[in-house]
Write an enzyme that holds these catalytic residues in place. Structure first.
Site, PDB file in Angstrom:
ATOM      1  N   HIS A 131       0.975  -1.111  -0.286  1.00  0.00           N
ATOM      2  CA  HIS A 131      -0.125  -0.118  -0.044  1.00  0.00           C
ATOM      3  C   HIS A 131       0.894   1.178  -0.214  1.00  0.00           C
ATOM      4  CE1 HIS A 131      -4.136  -1.380   0.902  1.00  0.00           C
ATOM      5  NE2 HIS A 131      -3.585  -2.612   0.578  1.00  0.00           N
ATOM      6  N   CYS A 147      -7.949  -0.928   3.250  1.00  0.00           N
ATOM      7  CA  CYS A 147      -8.355  -2.273   4.045  1.00  0.00           C
ATOM      8  C   CYS A 147      -9.329  -1.499   4.892  1.00  0.00           C
ATOM      9  CB  CYS A 147      -7.230  -2.723   4.718  1.00  0.00           C
ATOM     10  SG  CYS A 147      -8.009  -4.025   5.622  1.00  0.00           S
TER      11      CYS A 147
HETATM   12 ZN    ZN Z   1      -4.590  -4.518   0.567  1.00  0.00          ZN
END
Ligand code: ZN
Length: 306
Positions: free
Chosen positions: A207, A238
């Site tokens: 990320h 998330c």
């Molecule tokens: Zn992810």
């Protein structure tokens, strides 16, 4: 032959983290356009209960559609063996199951501690084997957890061994929370590889929460990682890790790898034309990346000739 595999996860990781539901037809256009640009692996959705994530309710239909695209590897995420059976029934080629290295996160996210999750992985692995599906265990929160904080790398290596014993065919390392730094990426990839074998650890799921995504990619390349997950426009995050947002941006990743002389098989100009599909289907949704604004630059051949 491609040197580096880019696995587009936007239709799963991206869409599951936003509230709005992208219409099925727009998802299909997105997937088809990326495949036409040369993206050869796409995670099209996840088999979680629709009541939990209505954004993913059409995953079986997407799998059916994506399977008609020649040369495309169709991946889905599953949370458990029940989801694995749905994935098998839908005809997916590859499945990834998240295994959170933070036990607190695991209990909060899927209500399972580590022993219970390993049992679930074994049950899912058996279904994958029966249906000849590639089965990846993604070690979530491997670089740190928003709840537990630091995650012990020795414990990650130990749990990776247990996941392999339970039937994982591949181990992925996931920076679910955007906590990874390049030095840590090198250390953890080395440590997990030495625990389960080099050939078992090929994928990084990164990320760009704190802007270190591409630096972490380079660190991964230096340790022999050959597959990187990314999301078009950096759409994603998330929902279970507060504050985490945005996968690394597919457009920027392709630009960097192509400029380094690594073959991704992806045509950047064509890839940049996919973004309007997202802008149109999700008006006002934040999209990220530098390349879409700045445009492509010299490719590797032009650089080394100069
Ligand atoms: Zn992810």
């Amino acid at each position: 032959m491609t040197d580096i595999l880019i696995s587009e996860v936007g239709p799963r990781d991206g869409l599951q983290s936003i509230d709005r539901i992208m219409p099925l037809e727009a998802k299909k256009r997105w997937i088809a356009a990326e495949a036409a640009a040369g993206v050869s692996e796409i995670e099209v959705g996840s088999f979680v209960p629709p009541a939990l994530l209505p954004q993913m309710a059409d995953t079986a239909e997407l799998v059916e559609f994506a399977n008609t695209i020649e040369g495309l590897t169709v991946v889905t995420l599953v949370p458990n063996a029940k989801g694995m059976q749905r994935a098998a029934d839908a005809g997916v080629q590859s499945v990834s199951i998240p295994f959170s290295m933070s036990e607190t996160h695991s209990v909060k996210n899927v209500r399972k501690d580590h022993p219970a999750m390993l049992e679930e992985i074994a049950a899912a692995a058996a279904i994958a084997k029966e249906h000849d599906i590639h089965f990846v265990v993604g070690l979530a929160t491997a670089f740190g957890c928003t709840i537990e904080g630091a995650v012990d790398p020795a414990n990650v290596a130990r749990l990776a061994e247990k996941a392999v014993a339970a039937g994982a065919q591949e181990i992925g390392l996931s920076d679910t929370t955007g906590y990874a730094d390049p030095a840590q990426v090198r250390r953890l990839v080395k440590q997990v590889k030495s625990a389960v074998g080099d050939e078992m650890v090929t994928t990084l799921h990164l990320h760009n929460t704190r802007g270190l995504g591409l630096a972490n990619v380079v660190a991964g390349l230096e340790e022999g990682i050959t597959t990187f997950d990314s999301s078009l426009g950096g759409l994603g995050g998330c929902p279970f890790a507060p504050g985490a947002s945005g996968n690394i941006v597919t457009e920027d990743l392709v630009l960097m790898l192509n400029s380094m002389g690594l073959n991704t098989g992806i045509d950047l100009e064509k890839l940049l034309q996919v973004r309007p599909i997202l802008e149109e289907a999700l008006p006002g949704e934040p999209l990220y990346g530098f390349t879409p604004d700045a445009g492509p630059m010299l490719d590797y051949d032009q650089r080394v000739a100069a």
